[in-house]
Design an enzyme around this catalytic site. Structure first.
Site, PDB file in Angstrom:
ATOM      1  N   CYS A 108      -2.523   1.543   8.900  1.00  0.00           N
ATOM      2  CA  CYS A 108      -1.766   0.322   8.591  1.00  0.00           C
ATOM      3  C   CYS A 108      -2.240  -0.832   9.486  1.00  0.00           C
ATOM      4  CB  CYS A 108      -0.272   0.555   8.783  1.00  0.00           C
ATOM      5  SG  CYS A 108       0.680  -0.944   8.467  1.00  0.00           S
ATOM      6  N   LYS A 147      -4.348   9.647   6.836  1.00  0.00           N
ATOM      7  CA  LYS A 147      -4.955   8.588   6.034  1.00  0.00           C
ATOM      8  C   LYS A 147      -5.403   7.484   6.981  1.00  0.00           C
ATOM      9  CE  LYS A 147      -4.190   5.601   2.047  1.00  0.00           C
ATOM     10  NZ  LYS A 147      -3.916   4.281   2.621  1.00  0.00           N
ATOM     11  N   GLY A 209      -9.420   3.240  -2.469  1.00  0.00           N
ATOM     12  CA  GLY A 209      -9.907   1.862  -2.459  1.00  0.00           C
ATOM     13  C   GLY A 209     -10.646   1.488  -3.716  1.00  0.00           C
ATOM     14  N   ARG A 233      -3.142  -0.005  -5.939  1.00  0.00           N
ATOM     15  CA  ARG A 233      -2.782  -1.219  -6.685  1.00  0.00           C
ATOM     16  C   ARG A 233      -3.004  -1.069  -8.175  1.00  0.00           C
ATOM     17  NH1 ARG A 233      -6.440  -4.940  -3.163  1.00  0.00           N
ATOM     18  NH2 ARG A 233      -7.545  -2.949  -3.142  1.00  0.00           N
TER      19      ARG A 233
HETATM   20  C1  LIG Z   1       1.668  -3.040  -1.229  1.00  0.00           C
HETATM   21  C2  LIG Z   1       0.848  -2.012  -0.492  1.00  0.00           C
HETATM   22  C3  LIG Z   1       1.476  -1.196   0.419  1.00  0.00           C
HETATM   23  C4  LIG Z   1       0.742  -0.213   1.093  1.00  0.00           C
HETATM   24  N1  LIG Z   1       1.386   0.635   1.939  1.00  0.00           N
HETATM   25  C5  LIG Z   1       0.713   1.670   2.505  1.00  0.00           C
HETATM   26  C6  LIG Z   1       1.401   2.662   3.257  1.00  0.00           C
HETATM   27  O1  LIG Z   1       2.626   2.642   3.414  1.00  0.00           O
HETATM   28  N2  LIG Z   1       0.640   3.649   3.814  1.00  0.00           N
HETATM   29  C7  LIG Z   1      -0.713   3.739   3.658  1.00  0.00           C
HETATM   30  O2  LIG Z   1      -1.349   4.652   4.171  1.00  0.00           O
HETATM   31  N3  LIG Z   1      -1.375   2.814   2.924  1.00  0.00           N
HETATM   32  C8  LIG Z   1      -0.697   1.816   2.323  1.00  0.00           C
HETATM   33  N4  LIG Z   1      -1.357   0.926   1.527  1.00  0.00           N
HETATM   34  C9  LIG Z   1      -2.812   1.119   1.272  1.00  0.00           C
HETATM   35  C10 LIG Z   1      -3.012   1.949  -0.002  1.00  0.00           C
HETATM   36  O3  LIG Z   1      -2.492   3.249   0.132  1.00  0.00           O
HETATM   37  C11 LIG Z   1      -4.515   2.031  -0.388  1.00  0.00           C
HETATM   38  O4  LIG Z   1      -5.214   2.723   0.606  1.00  0.00           O
HETATM   39  C12 LIG Z   1      -5.139   0.639  -0.568  1.00  0.00           C
HETATM   40  O5  LIG Z   1      -4.283  -0.200  -1.323  1.00  0.00           O
HETATM   41  C13 LIG Z   1      -6.501   0.732  -1.263  1.00  0.00           C
HETATM   42  O6  LIG Z   1      -6.394   1.352  -2.506  1.00  0.00           O
HETATM   43  P1  LIG Z   1      -6.307   0.522  -3.910  1.00  0.00           P
HETATM   44  O7  LIG Z   1      -7.523  -0.355  -3.991  1.00  0.00           O
HETATM   45  O8  LIG Z   1      -6.278   1.623  -4.943  1.00  0.00           O
HETATM   46  O9  LIG Z   1      -5.056  -0.288  -3.867  1.00  0.00           O
HETATM   47  C14 LIG Z   1      -0.646  -0.068   0.866  1.00  0.00           C
HETATM   48  C15 LIG Z   1      -1.277  -0.925  -0.054  1.00  0.00           C
HETATM   49  C16 LIG Z   1      -0.547  -1.886  -0.732  1.00  0.00           C
HETATM   50  C17 LIG Z   1      -1.247  -2.768  -1.741  1.00  0.00           C
END
Ligand SMILES: Cc1cc2nc3c(=O)[nH]c(=O)nc-3n(C[C@H](O)[C@H](O)[C@H](O)COP(=O)(O)O)c2cc1C
Length: 350
Positions: A108, A147, A209, A233
């Protein structure tokens, strides 16, 4: 041979039925979101990050994140913190609540979290990261996963040094979002690092990602050797993306399907959070859902301005009358596993 997205894989002794993992997302990954993710083909779903301090102090809202429904499994609950003893204790609570996996957040990038020594800060503090992993892995019978991001600064490769050490400390799988913490969500996820991490560890790696389609998922799995992809997302207000990623040939949803899923999601969220919290929580979802199904542009604004979720449901049914029958076909919540001793008031929301 390309990987079959419908094939199962294992995190230690836990079988995960498909190659798609629904990402943990703060402010998004409520139980309704996770249950929907499972229905649309995610093999593993994750809670949003849960504060280990909140668990320690038995904060009502925090404990509310630990509600587990019977049809969510397999489910990972993600915890964050920086104190090994408190993290181990939080892990015990989370496992007792029904998590099949305890996941730890070492990625985070938000300052409120990193300044306490948690989240992405741990990428810069491998000794503490390993102490936490060891403490948590020896505290619970379920597999423990981590993670992480690639590192704190742009261009960092910290995850490649840290990953094998975390595995030695007891991590049974690693999820990598290969952006730096500084990058937040800009640029792109550099999955060449995912491939390098896969080569360095002998546990499953989950690639997170920019995975938004079957073609992209397949390409990343093929290029990296990762065991599974994680979708964040791309699944917001779009469970059909999960179906497409798993099956490859699923078409876009009809207006009725979009309305039916949104109505079900609204009702489930109200049940989970209570009307007051749910109605503000849901506003962002209206825009996400209504990007599908060819709804007229002003419709989203209309829903956002409505005072109650009942009004929202009525308006959706008026716009897509065929949705009523589809909603009836969506399975209702299975019995929940409730954690002994949790204050009952959280289940009423509020
Ligand atoms: C609104 C939002 C909240 C997120 N909260 C967390 C979280 O609580 N824990 C975590 O490990 N990653 C969190 N992430 C990261 C996502 O798990 C993921 O790794 C990141 O969005 C990239 O993947 P994507 O391109 O499929 O969105 C968050 C991402 C977004 C957009």
């Amino acid at each position: 041979m390309p990987v079959d997205m419908r094939e199962s894989w294992w995190i230690r002794d836990l079988e995960v039925p498909t190659r798609v993992v629904l990402a943990p997302m703060a402010g998004v990954s409520v139980q309704a979101f996770r249950r929907q993710g499972r229905r649309f083909g995610a093999g593993l779903v994750c809670s949003e990050m849960v504060s280990c301090a909140g668990i320690e102090h038995r904060n009502e809202r925090t404990l509310g994140y630990l509600r587990v429904a019977g049809d969510e499994h397999p489910l990972a609950i993600q915890i964050f913190g920086s104190d090994p003893v408190a993290m181990a204790e939080a892990a015990r609570t989370v496992a007792a609540a029904g998590a099949d996996v305890v996941d730890m957040n070492f990625g985070c990038p938000v300052r409120k979290v990193t300044k306490t020594g948690a989240g992405a800060h741990l990428l810069d503090d491998p000794v503490l990261a390993c102490r936490i992993t060891e403490a948590v892995a020896s505290a619970v019978p379920v597999p423990v996963t981590v993670k992480m991001r690639r590192g704190v600064e742009d261009g960092s490769r910290a995850c490649l040094e840290l990953g094998p050490r975390l595995v030695e400390a007891g991590a049974s799988a690693l999820a990598l979002h290969p952006r730096s913490a500084t990058q937040m969500y800009t640029g792109y996820a550099d999955h060449s690092l995912t491939a390098e991490l896969v080569a360095r560890v002998d546990v499953p790696v989950i690639a997170s990602g920019d995975i938004t389609s079957h073609a992209k998922a397949q390409a990343v799995l093929d290029a990296t050797g990762a065991e599974a992809v994680m979708v964040g997302r791309g699944a917001q207000g779009n469970p059909w993306a999960l179906r497409e990623i798993v099956l490859g040939d699923a078409g876009p949803p009809s207006r009725e399907e979009v309305a039916a899923e949104l109505i079900h999601f609204v009702r489930e969220t109200v049940r989970e959070l209570g009307e007051r919290r749910a109605s503000s929580f849901l506003k962002k979802f209206y825009g996400w859902y209504l990007g599908h199904g060819r709804f007229p542009r002003p419709f989203k604004q209309e829903l956002v301005q409505m005072k109650s979720t009942d009004e929202v449901v009525t308006r959706l049914l008026a716009a897509a009358p065929g949705a009523a029958e589809l909603v009836e076909q969506i399975p209702l919540a299975a019995d929940e596993v409730l954690l002994d001793g949790l204050p009952i008031s959280i289940y009423g929301g509020g």
